[in-house]
Design an enzyme around this catalytic site. Structure first.
Site, PDB file in Angstrom:
ATOM      1  N   ASP A  60       0.836  -1.185   0.000  1.00 40.12           N
ATOM      2  CA  ASP A  60       0.000   0.000   0.000  1.00 40.12           C
ATOM      3  C   ASP A  60       0.882   1.251   0.000  1.00 40.12           C
ATOM      4  O   ASP A  60       1.834   1.353   0.779  1.00 40.12           O
ATOM      5  CB  ASP A  60      -0.891  -0.023   1.245  1.00 40.12           C
ATOM      6  CG  ASP A  60      -1.920   1.085   1.266  1.00 40.12           C
ATOM      7  OD1 ASP A  60      -2.334   1.532   0.177  1.00 40.12           O
ATOM      8  OD2 ASP A  60      -2.330   1.485   2.378  1.00 40.12           O
ATOM      9  N   HIS A  61       0.592   2.178  -0.864  1.00 39.07           N
ATOM     10  CA  HIS A  61       1.322   3.452  -0.943  1.00 39.07           C
ATOM     11  C   HIS A  61       2.829   3.248  -1.074  1.00 39.07           C
ATOM     12  O   HIS A  61       3.610   3.875  -0.352  1.00 39.07           O
ATOM     13  CB  HIS A  61       1.013   4.344   0.264  1.00 39.07           C
ATOM     14  CG  HIS A  61      -0.346   4.957   0.207  1.00 39.07           C
ATOM     15  ND1 HIS A  61      -0.641   6.038  -0.591  1.00 39.07           N
ATOM     16  CD2 HIS A  61      -1.497   4.614   0.821  1.00 39.07           C
ATOM     17  CE1 HIS A  61      -1.919   6.345  -0.454  1.00 39.07           C
ATOM     18  NE2 HIS A  61      -2.460   5.492   0.390  1.00 39.07           N
ATOM     19  N   GLY A  64      -6.202   8.732   8.110  1.00 39.09           N
ATOM     20  CA  GLY A  64      -6.242   9.039   9.534  1.00 39.09           C
ATOM     21  C   GLY A  64      -7.666   9.210  10.044  1.00 39.09           C
ATOM     22  O   GLY A  64      -8.626   8.690   9.472  1.00 39.09           O
ATOM     23  N   GLY A  76      -8.474   5.983   2.268  1.00 34.84           N
ATOM     24  CA  GLY A  76      -8.908   6.830   3.375  1.00 34.84           C
ATOM     25  C   GLY A  76     -10.345   6.590   3.780  1.00 34.84           C
ATOM     26  O   GLY A  76     -11.075   7.523   4.101  1.00 34.84           O
ATOM     27  N   SER A 104     -11.572   4.668   6.393  1.00 35.22           N
ATOM     28  CA  SER A 104     -11.902   4.581   7.817  1.00 35.22           C
ATOM     29  C   SER A 104     -12.634   5.851   8.243  1.00 35.22           C
ATOM     30  O   SER A 104     -12.151   6.959   8.014  1.00 35.22           O
ATOM     31  CB  SER A 104     -10.626   4.427   8.648  1.00 35.22           C
ATOM     32  OG  SER A 104     -10.057   3.142   8.470  1.00 35.22           O
ATOM     33  N   THR A 108      -6.949   2.848   9.520  1.00 35.29           N
ATOM     34  CA  THR A 108      -7.012   3.445  10.852  1.00 35.29           C
ATOM     35  C   THR A 108      -8.005   2.739  11.762  1.00 35.29           C
ATOM     36  O   THR A 108      -7.720   2.479  12.935  1.00 35.29           O
ATOM     37  CB  THR A 108      -7.371   4.941  10.749  1.00 35.29           C
ATOM     38  OG1 THR A 108      -6.382   5.602   9.949  1.00 35.29           O
ATOM     39  CG2 THR A 108      -7.430   5.594  12.108  1.00 35.29           C
TER      40      THR A 108
END
Length: 282
Positions: free
Chosen positions: A81-82, A179, A207, A209, A231
């Protein structure tokens, strides 16, 4: 055995559902994700970020997920991931990861294309698919800083980007952030639909979460095929551990509090697999 992400995401795209991609930090989280997928008969993607890899190494996490995949009867993918550099992407490829993301979204458009194309050219001969990102997912998680401006993905740029890079899936910026959210995120569904109209490959939502389930379902209706959760898994695991210490402060056996964390992660993952619509697809 481990699968690549290409086939399961293509099936998801054809079937109008998404596959959950869950960031794992330890053995218990790997076990939890695998058990959840097995019980719900769902394909699943487990993934690690650069900071997670720095903590223990590609080989440690891969060995955990490989073991889970061998015991499972559902498709399991190991995804970077990333990926923060060409070098890290190649290390993951050589280690045996079955899906690679290269994140050049912080680069200029042409530089992002060049980097993503280089990774694709290196991975495809081994049959390993590549995910890239265009536009930025905001916020900050570990060392992933999406910035504050959070620009959206331009549909026409997305079309050109996908065609010129040869990537297998595309992460898009439509208003999500890494986050913990300070408020409810405002997702740009219209932009997602415009991207879907001109980009043929599976689309990825980062993103997630903290994003309401109904918003995630709407994104899936509009073409998202892979949904990332990170997260909230950490929060779930920590909540389980904290509960044990609240009830028994003198607990010293890591198995006891880790098992509680594992159970909380499993419940969370099962819930999100249902949100993605992939339950019963195996």
């Amino acid at each position: 055995m481990l699968m690549t992400s290409k086939e399961i995401l293509r099936k998801a795209q054809a079937g109008g559902y998404a596959v959950g991609a869950f960031n794992v930090e330890n053995m218990e989280m790997v076990q939890a994700v695998a058990e959840a997928a097995e019980e719900l008969r769902s394909p699943v993607i487990m993934q690690t970020t650069p900071s997670t890899v720095t903590y223990a190494g590609l080989d440690y996490y891969l060995a955990n997920v490989e073991t889970a995949a061998k015991r499972a009867s559902v498709p399991v993918v190991m995804h970077l991931d990333h990926g923060s550099s060409f070098e890290l992407a190649m290390q993951a490829l050589r280690a045996g990861y079955t899906s690679i993301m290269i994140d050049g979204s912080h680069e200029a458009f042409e530089d992002n294309i060049a980097l993503s194309r280089a990774v694709t050219d290196a991975c495809h001969p081994s049959g390993v698919p590549v995910e890239a990102e265009l536009g930025k997912v905001g916020g900050k998680e570990d060392d992933l800083d999406g910035g504050d401006d959070n620009p959206y993905t331009d549909p026409q740029e997305a079309k050109e980007f996908a065609e010129r890079t040869g990537i297998d899936s595309l992460a898009v910026g439509i208003g999500t952030a890494h986050g913990v959210y300070k408020g409810e995120p405002k997702l740009q569904f219209d932009i997602l639909s415009q991207i879907r109209d001109v980009v043929e490959i599976p689309l990825v939502l980062h993103g997630t979460s903290g994003v309401p389930d109904e918003a995630v379902k709407e994104c899936i209706k509009r073409g998202i095929c892979k949904v990332n959760y990170a997260t909230d898994l950490r929060i779930a695991f920590t909540n389980g551990v904290n509960r044990v210490f609240a009830e028994n402060p003198d607990t010293i056996d890591p198995k006891k509090y880790s098992a509680a964390g594992r159970e909380e992660v499993k419940k969370y993952v099962m819930d999100k697999i249902k949100v993605c619509g992939s339950a019963g697809k195996v």
